[in-house]
Design an enzyme around this catalytic site. Sequence first.
Site, PDB file in Angstrom:
ATOM      1  N   SER A 105      -3.828  57.796 -13.637  1.00  0.00           N
ATOM      2  CA  SER A 105      -2.740  56.837 -13.452  1.00  0.00           C
ATOM      3  C   SER A 105      -3.096  55.568 -14.201  1.00  0.00           C
ATOM      4  CB  SER A 105      -2.542  56.524 -11.966  1.00  0.00           C
ATOM      5  OG  SER A 105      -3.670  55.824 -11.452  1.00  0.00           O
TER       6      SER A 105
ATOM      7  N   VAL B 290     -12.729  55.541 -10.304  1.00  0.00           N
ATOM      8  CA  VAL B 290     -12.224  54.199 -10.552  1.00  0.00           C
ATOM      9  C   VAL B 290     -12.228  53.964 -12.058  1.00  0.00           C
ATOM     10  CG1 VAL B 290     -12.516  51.749 -10.098  1.00  0.00           C
ATOM     11  CG2 VAL B 290     -13.131  53.415  -8.341  1.00  0.00           C
ATOM     12  N   LYS B 291     -11.079  53.540 -12.593  1.00  0.00           N
ATOM     13  CA  LYS B 291     -10.966  53.341 -14.037  1.00  0.00           C
ATOM     14  C   LYS B 291     -11.407  51.924 -14.409  1.00  0.00           C
ATOM     15  CE  LYS B 291      -7.466  55.280 -16.237  1.00  0.00           C
ATOM     16  NZ  LYS B 291      -6.069  55.645 -16.601  1.00  0.00           N
ATOM     17  N   VAL B 292     -12.342  51.862 -15.348  1.00  0.00           N
ATOM     18  CA  VAL B 292     -12.896  50.598 -15.825  1.00  0.00           C
ATOM     19  C   VAL B 292     -12.783  50.587 -17.343  1.00  0.00           C
ATOM     20  CG1 VAL B 292     -14.993  49.196 -16.006  1.00  0.00           C
ATOM     21  CG2 VAL B 292     -14.498  50.432 -13.879  1.00  0.00           C
TER      22      VAL B 292
END
Length: 376
Positions: free
Chosen positions: A44, A140-142
């Site tokens: 997402s 978790v997108k970083v």
Amino acid sequence: MSNPLQRLGEVGQAVWLDFIDRKILATGGLKKLIAEDGLKGVTSNPSIFEKAIGEGSDYDDRLRAFLAQGKVEAAEVYERLAIADIQDAADQLRPVHDAMNGADGFVSLEVSPYLALDTRATVTEARRLWNAVDRPNLMVKVPGTEAGVAAIRTLVGEGINVNVTLLFALEAYLAVAEAHIAGLEAFKAGGGDAGKVAGVASFFVSRIDAQIDRKIDQRVAAGGRDAERLQALRGKVAVANAKMAYREYLRLIETPRWKVLATAGARPQRLLWASTGTKDPAYSDVLYVESLIGPDTVNTMPPKTMDAFRDHGRVALTLTQDVPEAERVLAEAERLGLDLPGVTRDLVTDGVKLFSDSADKLLDAVRAKLGRRSAG
């Protein structure tokens, strides 16, 4: 004939969906993709949530409930909606995650793009989202910015799964691969089980060709002796760049340093091909799937690309094919002054801004919906 999407899984490439909304979760659409196409993950981003929440009425009932509770702050409402969707998707993918002993079945949720240049804030936000979602199959997108690299090392060192986004350049990929390995080493040294931490490095593809091709077209239109050589590079630079990244991945997993971690059960940070929808109608609509197939990789596809590959995709181990030709393409691009390093630097800056702009639009859409619900 067997489903080409299923066949990708048979040769070691995971299929993820670059899309999420309430409808696909509530009507069984995601479960169908898992069962029929072998789907193994979901990604997402703010753009996806902006369209999902701002368009249509699928979220209206929950918005009414928030209003009834007196909750009208757009950021809080968005986050609650997003977390609920991410939790639902994670739960639907949990059987995949469990069946694969934690190797896949992940759902990704982005840290606020407003924090892309702030290491400390990124770490704080990532920890908070990890705890709020509370699912082992969350990533978790970083962003793979300089600030993001330091955050990745810290988060992986705490046992948090990380999906590194906005990677365009080989040097940037190597920096985040190093951060992931260093994080795993720290986690293991602290008594953690390195086999419980997963990560992907999301290498964006079609955006590179879009920018390089634009340069080529401008140069060709201006005339000159290199027109034919330039034209021969259209639609080839992004795939060549990705093949170089995969070559580096294969080298990394053969190093003594990695083998120490692998002996402890650690899984490598897989390369994930993102931005795989074809933007130029002159190209095949499955160009960035068929050209990037290899073991221990992920392709996250928008629904339209997934439908196209299901319909007429061809499966072959292309990532390790014609590597000398990929080297030649990149060398030729450099000789002709197409400035791939400059393009990739600009794409990171533009990508951070695009996600920030999408976050702005997302919050505006939530505010508008809350206003309409209140007025109604």
